[in-house]
Enzyme design. Sequence first.
Site, mmCIF file in Angstrom:
data_model
loop_
_atom_site.group_PDB
_atom_site.id
_atom_site.type_symbol
_atom_site.label_atom_id
_atom_site.label_comp_id
_atom_site.label_asym_id
_atom_site.label_seq_id
_atom_site.Cartn_x
_atom_site.Cartn_y
_atom_site.Cartn_z
ATOM 1 N N HIS A 103 -3.514 -17.087 -5.441
ATOM 2 C CA HIS A 103 -4.336 -16.563 -4.537
ATOM 3 C C HIS A 103 -5.592 -17.374 -4.199
ATOM 4 O O HIS A 103 -6.500 -17.018 -3.339
ATOM 5 C CB HIS A 103 -4.788 -15.185 -5.133
ATOM 6 C CG HIS A 103 -5.624 -15.399 -6.330
ATOM 7 N ND1 HIS A 103 -5.150 -16.192 -7.789
ATOM 8 C CD2 HIS A 103 -7.013 -15.346 -6.808
ATOM 9 C CE1 HIS A 103 -5.859 -16.394 -8.650
ATOM 10 N NE2 HIS A 103 -7.027 -15.828 -8.015
ATOM 11 N N ASP B 130 -8.705 -16.417 -16.644
ATOM 12 C CA ASP B 130 -9.550 -17.004 -15.784
ATOM 13 C C ASP B 130 -10.631 -18.036 -16.043
ATOM 14 O O ASP B 130 -11.178 -17.576 -16.993
ATOM 15 C CB ASP B 130 -10.158 -15.768 -15.100
ATOM 16 C CG ASP B 130 -10.658 -16.145 -13.461
ATOM 17 O OD1 ASP B 130 -10.008 -16.355 -12.720
ATOM 18 O OD2 ASP B 130 -11.935 -16.034 -13.528
ATOM 19 N N ASN C 207 -0.176 4.575 -0.135
ATOM 20 C CA ASN C 207 -0.887 5.696 0.310
ATOM 21 C C ASN C 207 -1.403 5.892 1.553
ATOM 22 O O ASN C 207 -2.259 6.562 2.087
ATOM 23 C CB ASN C 207 -1.810 6.409 -0.764
ATOM 24 C CG ASN C 207 -3.121 5.487 -1.069
ATOM 25 O OD1 ASN C 207 -2.985 4.225 -0.749
ATOM 26 N ND2 ASN C 207 -4.043 5.640 -1.983
ATOM 27 N N ASP D 133 -4.137 3.893 2.525
ATOM 28 C CA ASP D 133 -5.670 3.399 2.889
ATOM 29 C C ASP D 133 -5.718 2.019 3.280
ATOM 30 O O ASP D 133 -6.898 1.691 3.445
ATOM 31 C CB ASP D 133 -6.516 4.080 1.581
ATOM 32 C CG ASP D 133 -6.073 3.197 0.517
ATOM 33 O OD1 ASP D 133 -4.980 2.011 0.600
ATOM 34 O OD2 ASP D 133 -6.561 3.289 -0.546
ATOM 35 N N ASP E 185 0.737 -1.140 -0.047
ATOM 36 C CA ASP E 185 0.103 -0.017 0.073
ATOM 37 C C ASP E 185 0.919 1.363 0.060
ATOM 38 O O ASP E 185 1.578 1.320 0.766
ATOM 39 C CB ASP E 185 -0.871 -0.056 1.111
ATOM 40 C CG ASP E 185 -1.851 1.324 1.457
ATOM 41 O OD1 ASP E 185 -2.030 2.035 0.416
ATOM 42 O OD2 ASP E 185 -2.089 1.587 2.596
ATOM 43 N N ASP F 244 -1.850 -1.299 -3.752
ATOM 44 C CA ASP F 244 -2.092 -0.531 -4.926
ATOM 45 C C ASP F 244 -1.016 -0.332 -5.976
ATOM 46 O O ASP F 244 -0.049 -1.014 -5.996
ATOM 47 C CB ASP F 244 -2.663 0.912 -4.514
ATOM 48 C CG ASP F 244 -1.379 1.527 -3.790
ATOM 49 O OD1 ASP F 244 0.000 1.466 -3.904
ATOM 50 O OD2 ASP F 244 -1.808 2.308 -2.807
ATOM 51 N N ASP G 53 -4.614 -10.561 -15.928
ATOM 52 C CA ASP G 53 -5.555 -11.609 -15.764
ATOM 53 C C ASP G 53 -6.745 -11.034 -16.662
ATOM 54 O O ASP G 53 -7.067 -9.888 -16.625
ATOM 55 C CB ASP G 53 -5.940 -11.449 -14.088
ATOM 56 C CG ASP G 53 -6.268 -12.827 -13.448
ATOM 57 O OD1 ASP G 53 -7.020 -13.457 -14.211
ATOM 58 O OD2 ASP G 53 -5.797 -13.137 -12.515
#
Length: 558
Positions: free
Chosen positions: A334, A202, A26, A28, A24, A32, A101
Amino acid sequence: MANDKRAWWKEAVVYQIYPRSFADSNGDGIGDLNGITEHLPYLQKLGVDVIWLSPIYKSPNDDNGYDISDYRDIMTEFGTMDDFDRMLSRAHKLGLKIVMDLVVNHTSDEHLWFIASRSSRDNEYRDYYIWKDGKDGKAPTNWQSFFSGSAWEYDRTTGQYYLHCFTKKQPDLNWENEKVRNAVYDMMTWWCEKGIDGFRMDVISALSKDPAYPDGEVTDGIYGNIRPYVCNGPRIHEFLQEMNKKVLSKYDIMTVGETAEVTIDEAKKYANNDGSELNMVFHFEHVETDATTRPILGKWGYDHPDLKKLRAILNKWQTELEGAAWGSLYWDNHDQPRAVSKFGNDSPKYRVVSAKMLATLLHMMKGTPYVYQGEELGMTNMTFGSIDECDDVEEINAYRQYVEEHKMISPEEMLKCISAVGRDNARTPVQWNADKNAGFTTGTPWFTVNPNYKEINAEAALADPDSVFYYYQKLIRLRHENDIIVYGTFHPLLEDDENIYAYERRLDGKVLTVACNWADKEVPCCLFDDLSGEELISNYKEHKHGTLLPYEARAVLV
Ligand code: TEU
Ligand code: CA
């Protein structure tokens, strides 16, 4: 080099990023694109060639980006198209390729196509999705979605049901409709023109549905099995050949299909050496050896995978694809639990050595290897003590169906299954350092950080020459330096051994012997006793004559 033509994607190692959990930038709490850009030098140091990005497109995140509402825009939390362009050009400068993806079996129900499609029966987009009348006041078929519940959702506005193999916010596109196919090809071309380096596709094996829409076999007393009627359907190879002609063949890109239910015979078509469809596919057989312990609950089980079963599966894929199709190699992604927890041993004593053993076993095989973020650190599974701690829609829906609605399994048992094989294990933030939130974010992380981050993190790994990280780095370098690792033929050894997974690779008169001890104890092994070759790699500095030490792995080139 027998039957293999050289290709960059055969010589490459791919690193998968799940952007939400990577880094991350920034504060939040959500990973990203700029977070990825910042860490490109880390990946360059690891030595991988290609990055596969899990979806980064605009999405309401019902399934963390696998539900796309705009294929030509970036997910708001991940950044902007400018951030993407910067990341891509920075990656290319560092010699890293980027594979996207491609999720085109379904869209989000918030995609403009679906909003139009559901608005009326005669809308021009109606046929972009699969709409059917109910049968006897019920859904058109008894199919269970991959994520529990019916695969059909009734839509009151038009009085029909739409098909969703996954969640009801992931309606299936109708690939029988030529307009859908062309719209997808245009979108793919648009990304290729931007300069991306390929696609991971996918559930690509599910594009062509059985036109008869028959009921499926009911095994758990609730719903019928959808898989035989949506996977490897009658027109799938025609669609992929068309996609290849219209898009893929025009670019120097790599393609890998995620092919649920793929058999070796099917894989030989999808990934045929003639190049008419895809470069390679992912099969699931070796990661599903534990699913059969609870056939009623589908994938949910927690037995330690059995070496004999696993070896038979992997050896079969290695030998049968030889000369016919290219393969892919993975333990983790994942959707899978952490490899060291599932296949290895994540206790403090054996975590590092067993993670290295697993890496050796996989990276010395034939095919393109995939490393999932954190695997190179030996990141481990989580333990989930309550369903409220979970995020994954597959886990939550299964819990609702099996525990709450049908009371087929106790909450404790189900949480044990989720902790062992649930997808959330892979989705905890990457552990960068020993600071707060493992250095993943300065804010509040969107998902729990594994509490073991103080010991297991990238900073610690980079400071330790014996870390799992440097072992992966070496494996990747060896692949780049030794053709035998990429192109050598594969020959199983010791196929009946209780504890050892061993094989040979052969090329141009050279032989590479690989042996891995799958057990937490010393076991007899004489494969290396009379070999006077060069040891390419091992997870032990000293060896013992006639044995392999606990989880010992060795690769010797003669
Ligand atoms: O997964 C497709 C698939 O076959 C899944 O059912 C997979 O077997 C399951 O996640 C294992 O637990 C792909 C993506 O990889 C997954 O993340 C998405 O949720 C799914 O498609 C829908 O897009
Ligand atoms: Ca962020």
